[in-house]
Design a protein around this motif. Structure first.
Motif, PDB file in Angstrom:
ATOM      1  N   GLU A 263      37.875  43.845  31.556  1.00 15.39           N
ATOM      2  CA  GLU A 263      36.583  44.659  32.242  1.00 15.39           C
ATOM      3  C   GLU A 263      35.345  44.074  31.703  1.00 15.39           C
ATOM      4  O   GLU A 263      34.314  43.886  32.176  1.00 15.39           O
ATOM      5  N   ALA A 264      35.322  43.836  30.262  1.00 13.60           N
ATOM      6  CA  ALA A 264      34.264  43.445  29.761  1.00 13.60           C
ATOM      7  C   ALA A 264      33.810  41.990  30.101  1.00 13.60           C
ATOM      8  O   ALA A 264      32.676  41.617  30.137  1.00 13.60           O
ATOM      9  N   ILE A 265      34.754  41.022  30.203  1.00 13.96           N
ATOM     10  CA  ILE A 265      34.640  39.833  30.533  1.00 13.96           C
ATOM     11  C   ILE A 265      34.140  39.673  32.002  1.00 13.96           C
ATOM     12  O   ILE A 265      33.176  39.003  32.316  1.00 13.96           O
ATOM     13  N   ALA A 266      34.804  40.303  33.112  1.00 15.54           N
ATOM     14  CA  ALA A 266      34.324  40.365  34.305  1.00 15.54           C
ATOM     15  C   ALA A 266      32.859  40.815  34.469  1.00 15.54           C
ATOM     16  O   ALA A 266      32.374  40.132  35.120  1.00 15.54           O
TER      17      ALA A 266
ATOM     18  N   TYR B 252      40.484  35.128  32.586  1.00 15.99           N
ATOM     19  CA  TYR B 252      39.235  34.384  32.516  1.00 15.99           C
ATOM     20  C   TYR B 252      38.770  33.418  33.931  1.00 15.99           C
ATOM     21  O   TYR B 252      37.730  33.527  34.238  1.00 15.99           O
ATOM     22  N   ARG B 253      39.872  32.685  34.170  1.00 16.03           N
ATOM     23  CA  ARG B 253      39.454  32.105  35.302  1.00 16.03           C
ATOM     24  C   ARG B 253      39.313  33.044  36.440  1.00 16.03           C
ATOM     25  O   ARG B 253      38.343  32.663  37.376  1.00 16.03           O
ATOM     26  N   ALA B 254      40.068  33.909  36.715  1.00 20.14           N
ATOM     27  CA  ALA B 254      39.777  35.030  37.752  1.00 20.14           C
ATOM     28  C   ALA B 254      38.391  35.498  37.588  1.00 20.14           C
ATOM     29  O   ALA B 254      37.708  35.558  38.724  1.00 20.14           O
ATOM     30  N   CYS B 255      37.913  35.779  36.561  1.00 22.75           N
ATOM     31  CA  CYS B 255      36.398  36.138  36.399  1.00 22.75           C
ATOM     32  C   CYS B 255      35.460  35.353  36.839  1.00 22.75           C
ATOM     33  O   CYS B 255      34.442  35.760  37.209  1.00 22.75           O
ATOM     34  N   VAL B 256      35.531  34.229  36.432  1.00 28.27           N
ATOM     35  CA  VAL B 256      34.720  33.138  36.645  1.00 28.27           C
ATOM     36  C   VAL B 256      34.654  32.961  38.300  1.00 28.27           C
ATOM     37  O   VAL B 256      33.582  32.848  38.897  1.00 28.27           O
ATOM     38  N   ALA B 257      35.892  32.981  38.912  1.00 20.15           N
ATOM     39  CA  ALA B 257      35.893  32.595  40.312  1.00 20.15           C
ATOM     40  C   ALA B 257      35.238  33.868  40.939  1.00 20.15           C
ATOM     41  O   ALA B 257      34.502  33.953  42.077  1.00 20.15           O
TER      42      ALA B 257
END
Length: 130
Positions: A9-12, A35-40
């Protein structure tokens, strides 16, 4: 201060707050699955730098590959050390190379150091100490 229910959640939240559509984010492969999902989710573009094992089996960063991945659209470099899933603890030299590129390209370093106390043979250098 922001309180979250864990690292994912923090990364998102970090990505949604800092990354605009089309911004590039450098990720070290292999990477933690979110990670990749958060970037997307933020509309960013992931750029990848592979961590490869050296002769002693330590996964390390190829500085030329890292430099090639960072460019004018780079908004952030996500650093996970100790690294999940390889267990690699990035060296002071590797962290300094990341810091130099971040300064040179006005990029933000996002530090995921959730495993900072899980080191056995290597010394963890907190990113904030550079």
């Amino acid at each position: 201060m922001t309180v979250t229910a864990g690292c994912t959640e923090a990364i998102a939240a970090t990505m949604l707050g800092l990354i605009d559509p089309g911004d590039e984010v450098v990720l070290f492969e292999p990477y933690y699955d979110s990670y990749r999902a958060c970037v997307a989710l933020a509309g960013g573009v992931a750029r990848f730098v592979a961590l490869r094992p050296n002769a002693q089996g330590r996964f390390e960063i190829d500085s030329a590959e890292l430099a090639a991945a960072v460019g004018p659209k780079t908004r952030a470099i996500l650093v996970n050390t100790p690294h999940n899933p390889t267990g690699t603890v990035l060296t002071r030299d590797e962290l300094a190379a990341i810091a130099r590129l971040a300064v040179e390209h006005d990029a933000i370093v996002i530090a995921d150091e959730v495993y900072e106390h899980l080191t056995y043979a290597a010394t963890h250098v907190p990113i904030a100490s550079l």
